[in-house]
Design a protein around this motif. Structure first.
Motif, PDB file in Angstrom:
ATOM      1  N   GLU A 277      -9.097   6.547  -1.446  1.00 43.03           N
ATOM      2  CA  GLU A 277      -9.041   5.985  -0.089  1.00 43.03           C
ATOM      3  C   GLU A 277      -9.863   6.844   0.866  1.00 43.03           C
TER       4      GLU A 277
ATOM      5  N   PRO B 250      -1.978   2.198   7.963  1.00 45.04           N
ATOM      6  CA  PRO B 250      -1.094   3.310   8.313  1.00 45.04           C
ATOM      7  C   PRO B 250       0.034   3.462   7.300  1.00 45.04           C
ATOM      8  N   LEU B 251       0.282   4.706   6.935  1.00 42.75           N
ATOM      9  CA  LEU B 251       1.377   5.037   6.014  1.00 42.75           C
ATOM     10  C   LEU B 251       2.137   6.203   6.625  1.00 42.75           C
TER      11      LEU B 251
ATOM     12  N   PRO C  20      -4.543  -3.295   1.896  1.00 39.73           N
ATOM     13  CA  PRO C  20      -3.528  -2.315   1.496  1.00 39.73           C
ATOM     14  C   PRO C  20      -3.107  -2.472   0.036  1.00 39.73           C
TER      15      PRO C  20
ATOM     16  N   SER D 263      -5.815  -1.281  -2.195  1.00 44.25           N
ATOM     17  CA  SER D 263      -5.873   0.183  -2.158  1.00 44.25           C
ATOM     18  C   SER D 263      -4.888   0.780  -3.154  1.00 44.25           C
TER      19      SER D 263
ATOM     20  N   LYS E 273      -8.462   1.535   4.136  1.00 46.68           N
ATOM     21  CA  LYS E 273      -8.002   0.319   3.470  1.00 46.68           C
ATOM     22  C   LYS E 273      -6.478   0.242   3.384  1.00 46.68           C
ATOM     23  N   ALA E 274      -5.838   1.359   3.093  1.00 47.58           N
ATOM     24  CA  ALA E 274      -4.384   1.346   2.918  1.00 47.58           C
ATOM     25  C   ALA E 274      -3.674   1.091   4.235  1.00 47.58           C
TER      26      ALA E 274
ATOM     27  N   GLN F  54       2.053  -0.688   5.027  1.00 51.19           N
ATOM     28  CA  GLN F  54       1.837  -2.129   5.011  1.00 51.19           C
ATOM     29  C   GLN F  54       2.253  -2.683   3.661  1.00 51.19           C
TER      30      GLN F  54
ATOM     31  N   GLY G 187       0.782  -1.231   0.000  1.00 54.50           N
ATOM     32  CA  GLY G 187       0.000   0.000   0.000  1.00 54.50           C
ATOM     33  C   GLY G 187       0.815   1.282   0.000  1.00 54.50           C
ATOM     34  N   ILE G 188       2.142   1.189  -0.036  1.00 53.12           N
ATOM     35  CA  ILE G 188       2.984   2.394   0.020  1.00 53.12           C
ATOM     36  C   ILE G 188       3.112   3.003  -1.370  1.00 53.12           C
TER      37      ILE G 188
END
Lengths: 431, 431
Positions: free
Chosen positions: B152, B297-298, A309, A312, B294-295, A303, A138-139
């Motif tokens: 998101e 934590p970033l 993720p 997403s 959904k993503a 994640q 998801g990054i």
């Protein structure tokens, strides 16, 4: 004809595919998606292996087992490939691009092996081939590299890009446990596969480094041979030493510039100073550290896996490509730089941590240190421990050429008082 | 007419402006810039206050003191506003947009105050208004929010977005020094202004939170009133307590969803658990932590200020907008959501750290704890220290309503044995 809807076909309804289908069918998010694309997205087909198996959340009228037809049929504008693997996925993606459809994929193995060829087709057809989820789950690191940082001269990209190995190394660090025990626990918890080779031996990370390098430096995506070393030989003793000296052991993927036209790509365990931003990335998290000439150091963490993720990230790509589809354009992608050369590992420099099992006899230190001296490898730290006849030497070198270190290791095997060479781990991130 | 070059005018040649000019004139980067835009960028004018002063690196024939004409003249396709301040910058940017030019700016104060109005003009004229560098310097967080994460549902954005205060708090943490001494040192080193109010009282961070919120939730950019509290009352005792209990004190800017349609925006010091990703962001670094539905934590971290990193972000915007210019389009921007309501601070919940100077008499604890009990604020930790007649109580509460905590503080001032209320700091990031 003015397009009033962007029609999406999906191949694969596993973890990521089913999470994506749920997002595409979530009516509460429709306004946001329409605003981003400029038109509604319509899911028109979901290809699965066996339509008779239950696929909760996927409307049965969308299910089909004919993946290739989803890739080529006229009522699909945008193909999302989540089948995984290389051979079949290659056929689907190639067919879709050749039919003039944009493709979004999360398939790192496919892109690392065939990305340059597929990208050429996408360019020729003026459609997109986007793959944010292929690195770092998801990054949004790949989009940052191809948009925000596209004008930046990148010096180095270094990442923790495999969650399984990071989970294992984090647990070894926090519990002091041995590799084998933690791997078994990770398998029990579903963080590691029954056959963990692709993760623990660095193959997965190597594919991701290939992709990071291609977007950072313009290297080709055609199955580059990457120097690769896994974590299966890391011991609890190595981890304890690292801790005592304020290092953390991580499996890192590195792509960096060497001189003006040299590029090095590699995956190996590394000791990082505890103060390094990557050192605090624990568990199944991923992070990528980018050093730009002007932007300075940047890090993105999040994640690295998991249905939601990853889906997403896939959705972000669908929105980008969907908007392009409405405007009849494609996103910019870097040219392959043809003047770059791969720098072999042997020509790089590093500090090394090394353990040697030796006989506890007078003269052993002199014999060992002489070998280092013969190859010009300078020792900055030496610890001796052990009981009775056997002793353990732990050494840390100053910066040394990889080739000199390799020669040192070879000669050490000939020293009579050296029983065995234990671990040899590079130390990074001290500059 | 087919465009064969994108002509750029720059207003302001300070730190950031001169770094940007150097990047635009660096011939070794021309191929990369042309590839990204689809045409060469040509710098055609640089407006400065006084053309007679030396501007090293800026070709003298490009210098002009007529900023407004750079914003409107026909041979500029894209205006880069780096003048700073609100009033003049507003005139330039507005004039440029109305003349059909895209605008890139690093001006957080301008965008936080006038962004919605200026964006409406940009939309009407089908040109860009982009401002990556307005938040987090070289960190590409705004582009991530408006591209990768546009689909998101964001729950919360929390950032360390002011380098000066982070430098001061980091130094207080590592040295145990008092606020005033560290501020003086920061001023000596050039990390803090002679009048540090905008930084240390959170005004700068509040502007950035306004911008983060607008891209995360669609809130309006028109000088939103943000609950704001600075760091000037943080003491070495507070920092020592935090350390002892494995917290770190940071100045955080928060924008978050409260329920479906509520948004809270605020800036205040907070104790974060040492294990929180933001806790390890030290010195002048910035970082933004995003929690998506959904993503997951970033976090993105990098250099929050400085000529080169900020100019690098501005260059990324120029490339995006330059490419749009070649294609006759603009980048997508979020609509202002009109159904959102601002949730006042008093309706939020938090844990609190609190110090009280009290008379060391029997019954003082009973009197103090009764006040907490009366307002339903539950205490999870209480420490008593002190010498002779005076004592210091340090308390940490469980989650409590801000309004209940405010009432508790008010009543505590009426307790005879309470000499003074010392610090009151929110504890975040434990969920």
């Amino acid at each position: 004809m003015e397009r009033v809807v962007v029609r999406v076909g999906v191949i694969g309804a596993g973890n990521v595919g089913s999470a994506l289908v749920a997002m595409l069918l979530d009516e509460s998010r429709f306004p946001a998606l329409i605003e981003a694309v400029g038109a509604p997205l319509r899911l028109v087909a979901v290809a699965v292996r066996d339509t008779n198996k239950p696929h909760p959340g996927v409307p049965s009228e969308l299910l089909t087992s004919d993946a290739l037809s989803v890739a080529t049929r006229d009522d699909v504008d945008l193909l999302v490939e989540l089948a995984g693997g290389v051979d079949d996925a290659y056929r689907y993606v190639r067919a879709a691009l050749e039919s003039g459809k944009s493709v979004v994929t999360a398939n790192k193995a496919l892109i690392a092996a065939k990305g340059t060829e597929l990208e050429a087709i996408a360019r020729a057809k003026n459609v997109d081939l986007i793959f944010e989820a292929a690195v770092g789950g998801g990054i949004p690191i790949l989009r940052a590299l191809r948009t925000s940082l596209v004008g930046e001269k990148i010096q180095r990209v270094m990442g923790i890009v495999n969650g399984t190995t990071n989970f294992i190394l984090s647990a070894m660090t926090s519990d002091g446990a041995q590799y084998g025990d933690v791997l078994a626990e990770a398998q029990r918890l579903g963080y590691a596969e029954a056959d963990p080779t692709a993760d623990v031996e660095g193959f997965d990370a190597a594919a991701k480094v290939t992709i990071l390098s291609s977007l950072s430096f313009g290297t080709s995506l055609e199955g580059a041979a990457i120097a690769r070393e896994g974590i299966s030989k890391i011991t609890a003793d190595d981890v304890a030493f690292a801790k005592r000296h304020h290092f953390v052991i991580k499996l890192v993927g590195v792509a960096e510039r060497v001189g003006e036209y040299g590029i090095s790509m590699r995956v190996h365990p590394a000791m990082l100073p505890e103060s390094h931003p990557l050192a605090s990335i624990n568990g199944a998290f991923n992070a990528v550290f980018v050093e730009g000439a002007k932007a300075g150091p940047l890090m993105m963490m999040g994640q690295g896996a998991g249905g939601d993720p990853t889906a997403s990230a896939v959705l972000g790509d669908i929105l980008e490509s969907g908007r392009n589809c409405m405007l009849g354009r494609r996103s910019a992608t870097p040219d392959v730089e043809t003047n770059l050369t791969m720098v072999p590992q042997s020509e790089l420099q590093s500090s090394f941590y090394l353990t040697l099992d030796v006989l506890d006899r007078p003269g052993v230190l002199a014999a060992v240190t002489k070998v280092f001296g013969d190859h010009g490898v300078s020792i900055r730290l030496l610890e001796q421990s052990g009981i009775g006849d056997e002793a353990r030497l732990t050494l840390v070198t100053h910066l040394a050429m990889e080739s000199d270190m390799a020669a040192t290791l070879e000669d050490l095997q000939q020293v009579e008082t050296v029983d065995a060479i234990g671990s040899c781990i590079r130390i990074l991130g001290e500059d």
